[in-house]
Design a protein around this motif. Structure first.
Motif, PDB file in Angstrom:
ATOM      1  N   LEU A  57       0.836  -1.208   0.000  1.00 18.96           N
ATOM      2  CA  LEU A  57       0.000   0.000   0.000  1.00 18.96           C
ATOM      3  C   LEU A  57       0.871   1.258   0.000  1.00 18.96           C
ATOM      4  N   HIS A  58       1.955   1.173  -0.768  1.00 17.11           N
ATOM      5  CA  HIS A  58       2.892   2.290  -0.872  1.00 17.11           C
ATOM      6  C   HIS A  58       3.747   2.032  -2.116  1.00 17.11           C
ATOM      7  N   PHE A  59       3.695   2.946  -3.089  1.00 20.85           N
ATOM      8  CA  PHE A  59       4.397   2.716  -4.342  1.00 20.85           C
ATOM      9  C   PHE A  59       5.914   2.718  -4.147  1.00 20.85           C
ATOM     10  N   GLY A  60       6.410   3.577  -3.266  1.00 22.37           N
ATOM     11  CA  GLY A  60       7.846   3.630  -3.041  1.00 22.37           C
ATOM     12  C   GLY A  60       8.390   2.336  -2.463  1.00 22.37           C
ATOM     13  N   ARG A  61       7.710   1.814  -1.423  1.00 25.07           N
ATOM     14  CA  ARG A  61       8.172   0.553  -0.813  1.00 25.07           C
ATOM     15  C   ARG A  61       8.030  -0.614  -1.785  1.00 25.07           C
ATOM     16  N   ALA A  62       6.930  -0.607  -2.566  1.00 27.21           N
ATOM     17  CA  ALA A  62       6.731  -1.684  -3.535  1.00 27.21           C
ATOM     18  C   ALA A  62       7.831  -1.660  -4.597  1.00 27.21           C
ATOM     19  N   ALA A  63       8.201  -0.460  -5.068  1.00 27.18           N
ATOM     20  CA  ALA A  63       9.259  -0.353  -6.076  1.00 27.18           C
ATOM     21  C   ALA A  63      10.589  -0.841  -5.517  1.00 27.18           C
ATOM     22  N   GLN A  64      10.863  -0.499  -4.267  1.00 31.49           N
ATOM     23  CA  GLN A  64      12.107  -0.964  -3.641  1.00 31.49           C
ATOM     24  C   GLN A  64      12.102  -2.478  -3.508  1.00 31.49           C
TER      25      GLN A  64
END
Length: 282
Positions: free
Chosen positions: A16-23
């Motif tokens: 539920l967070h694009f930044g964490r998912a991308a990482q």
């Protein structure tokens, strides 16, 4: 839908967070955002509600998260089984059987001996795991067949054959007051302040547990019991592993434990069929 898009979406839906998912995925955030928008356009639905403060799943997104996980598990299982088939062709093990460490040992020995006597038997690799892990190892393709224990393990989505049913015993330190009794009831055990039932790591299915120490293996469990730090309710067949410093007493009102052999319903392996036949003849 592409497998890549599903993996991207599941990562975003879980984080539920694009930044964490991308990482987590090891990619930059802009292409991840573009891939999710492309997936939404292709499906014609909104999967995620986004604003400056939060990302939330829509109803459609919740459905795709559940379905996507199942689809990705199936893809991963197909990948593992295909690679194992290639290793088999090169002379590796042809069947992988998973079971809970310390459980059904005598039954497993008889099964392997019976199958090895078959004229078309192949090599069997045995994988031992913690409580409740067998079905996941079978489901994701790391094993071809499993020994599961009802009512604790889930057999959903598997074909099964029942092999044996047995009662349960409480394993105690030798010399404990309850060890002199002919039988006990569950109420006698759950109220013991000095010998709490252990806690199992997640996922552990529906295995009974209490406030005691967390255990990860049968060896650890038996040692904790011998030290007077825990008690455990286990199938009758666990008596075979008991050392002189442990005692087992039948628990008259504990549910019976049924051992089943389970496999994916779409399997067409001749070697697996031979193993199942050997198991049902025991």
């Amino acid at each position: 839908m592409e497998t890549r898009e599903l993996r991207y979406f599941v990562a975003v839906a879980e984080e539920l967070h694009f930044g964490r998912a991308a990482q987590r995925l090891g990619i930059a955030q802009p292409p991840l955002s573009r891939a999710i928008r492309q997936l939404e356009r292709r499906l014609g639905v909104t999967l995620l509600d986004r604003n400056s403060r939060a990302v939330t799943l829509t109803e459609a997104g919740s459905v795709l998260l559940n379905e996507g996980r199942a689809a990705l598990h199936a893809v991963d299982a197909a990948d593992r089984r295909t690679r194992r088939a290639a290793r088999t062709a090169a002379g590796g093990p042809e069947l992988v059987l998973v079971t809970k460490a310390g459980a059904s040992s005598e039954l497993l020995r008889k099964l392997l001996d019976a199958y090895a006597a078959e004229p078309d038997a192949v090599a069997v690799e045995v994988v031992l795991c913690g409580p409740g892990e067998q079905q996941q190892v079978l489901r994701d393709g790391r094993a071809d067949v499993a020994l599961l224990h009802l009512p604790f393990d889930s057999t959903a989505d598997f074909d099964t054959e029942e092999l044996q049913t047995e009662g349960q015993v409480v394993v105690l330190p030798a010399g404990h007051a309850l060890s002199a009794r002919a039988t006990v009831r569950l109420a006698d055990i759950t109220g013991l302040p000095d010998l709490p039932l252990p806690r199992w790591p997640r996922p552990a299915g529906d295995y009974p547990e209490g406030p005691g120490p967390e255990v990860h293996s049968s060896t650890q469990l038996y040692q904790l019991i011998a030290l007077g730090r825990a008690a455990a309710v286990l199938p009758e067949s666990s008596r075979i592993h008991l050392q002189p410093d442990l005692a087992a007493v039948p628990v008259v009102d504990a549910p019976a434990v049924t051992t089943v052999i389970a496999w994916p319903p779409h399997s067409r392996s001749r070697a697996l069929a031979g193993l199942i036949r050997a198991a049902t003849r025991l």
